[in-house]
Design a protein around this motif. Structure first.
Motif, mmCIF file in Angstrom:
data_model
loop_
_atom_site.group_PDB
_atom_site.id
_atom_site.type_symbol
_atom_site.label_atom_id
_atom_site.label_comp_id
_atom_site.label_asym_id
_atom_site.label_seq_id
_atom_site.Cartn_x
_atom_site.Cartn_y
_atom_site.Cartn_z
ATOM 1 N N CYS A 1 0.829 -1.214 0.000
ATOM 2 C CA CYS A 1 0.000 0.000 0.000
ATOM 3 C C CYS A 1 0.861 1.262 0.000
ATOM 4 C CB CYS A 1 -0.924 0.010 1.211
ATOM 5 S SG CYS A 1 -2.190 -1.283 1.169
ATOM 6 N N VAL B 1 -1.492 0.112 -12.905
ATOM 7 C CA VAL B 1 -1.680 1.543 -12.670
ATOM 8 C C VAL B 1 -1.659 2.348 -13.967
ATOM 9 C CG1 VAL B 1 -0.692 3.567 -11.516
ATOM 10 C CG2 VAL B 1 -0.755 1.366 -10.339
ATOM 11 N N ASN C 1 3.710 1.486 -1.550
ATOM 12 C CA ASN C 1 4.560 1.399 -2.756
ATOM 13 C C ASN C 1 6.024 1.112 -2.428
ATOM 14 O OD1 ASN C 1 2.459 1.806 -4.585
ATOM 15 N ND2 ASN C 1 2.620 4.017 -4.347
ATOM 16 N N LEU D 1 7.205 -1.398 -9.927
ATOM 17 C CA LEU D 1 6.294 -0.441 -9.296
ATOM 18 C C LEU D 1 5.978 0.682 -10.272
ATOM 19 C CD1 LEU D 1 7.916 -0.015 -5.772
ATOM 20 C CD2 LEU D 1 5.588 -0.787 -6.210
ATOM 21 N N THR E 1 -1.727 -4.582 -7.361
ATOM 22 C CA THR E 1 -2.456 -3.322 -7.255
ATOM 23 C C THR E 1 -1.606 -2.081 -7.509
ATOM 24 O OG1 THR E 1 -2.087 -3.259 -4.869
ATOM 25 C CG2 THR E 1 -4.148 -4.261 -5.642
ATOM 26 N N ASN E 2 -0.271 -2.198 -7.457
ATOM 27 C CA ASN E 2 0.569 -1.010 -7.639
ATOM 28 C C ASN E 2 1.627 -1.151 -8.730
ATOM 29 O OD1 ASN E 2 2.573 -2.588 -6.502
ATOM 30 N ND2 ASN E 2 2.691 -1.449 -4.602
#
Length: 146
Positions: free
Chosen positions: A96, A110, A98, A133, A104-105
Motif C-alpha cells: 500500500c 496503474v 509502494n 512499481l 495493485t501497484n
C-alpha cells in the motif's frame, strides 16, 4: 546448637523458596501472546505461510520473522518480525505504501497505456511491467507504437 535435621530442613526450605521464585519469574505475563496484546496485528497474520503457527501461540514481542497479509490486495503479503510490525502499526503495508510491488501497484495495473510500450526483449532479467512499481525510478527500454 543446631542439629543436622534442622540444618537440612532449612536448606531444603531455601531450595524450595528459590525454585518457587524461579517459577514465579517464568510465569507468562498478562497479554504475552500476539493475539492478546496486539489483536489488530493478529488480524493481519497470514493464514497459510507461518508453518501452521497461530497468532494465539506466539509471543507478542518476538523478533522472529512471520508472514503478514493486508486485506487491501490479494497479494499484499510480506515477512517481518512482530516487534517491527508493532512499531510500524497495524495499518502499515509495504504494498500500500509502494515499497513492494503487487498486482495493485505495478506499472501494468496503474498505467496500462505506458506498460503497453514496454520493450518485450531488451529489458534484462525478469523485469516486466508486472514486476515494476508504477512509481519506480528505474531505466527501461520502451517500444513506441508510432
Amino acid at each position: 546448637m543446631m542439629g543436622f535435621e534442622s540444618f537440612a530442613g532449612k536448606a531444603r526450605d531455601a531450595r524450595s523458596q528459590k525454585l518457587l521464585r524461579q517459577k514465579q519469574k517464568a510465569k507468562p505475563a498478562e497479554k504475552q501472546t500476539l493475539k492478546e496484546r496486539h489483536p489488530d496485528l493478529a488480524r493481519r497474520w497470514h493464514p497459510g505461510k507461518n508453518g501452521g503457527k497461530k497468532s494465539a501461540f506466539v509471543k507478542a514481542d518476538s523478533i522472529f520473522t512471520y508472514w503478514w497479509k493486508c486485506p487491501r490486495g490479494p497479494d499484499h503479503e510480506w515477512a517481518m518480525s512482530i516487534r517491527a510490525f508493532a512499531e510500524k502499526g497495524a495499518d502499515w503495508c509495504p504494498c500500500c505504501l509502494n515499497l513492494q510491488v503487487s498486482k495493485t501497484n505495478c506499472l501494468a495495473t496503474v498505467a496500462p497505456e505506458v506498460a503497453a510500450q514496454w520493450h518485450p526483449t531488451r529489458n534484462k532479467g525478469n523485469v516486466t511491467p508486472e514486476t515494476t512499481l508504477a512509481t519506480a525510478d528505474v531505466s527501461a527500454w520502451w517500444k513506441c507504437d508510432v
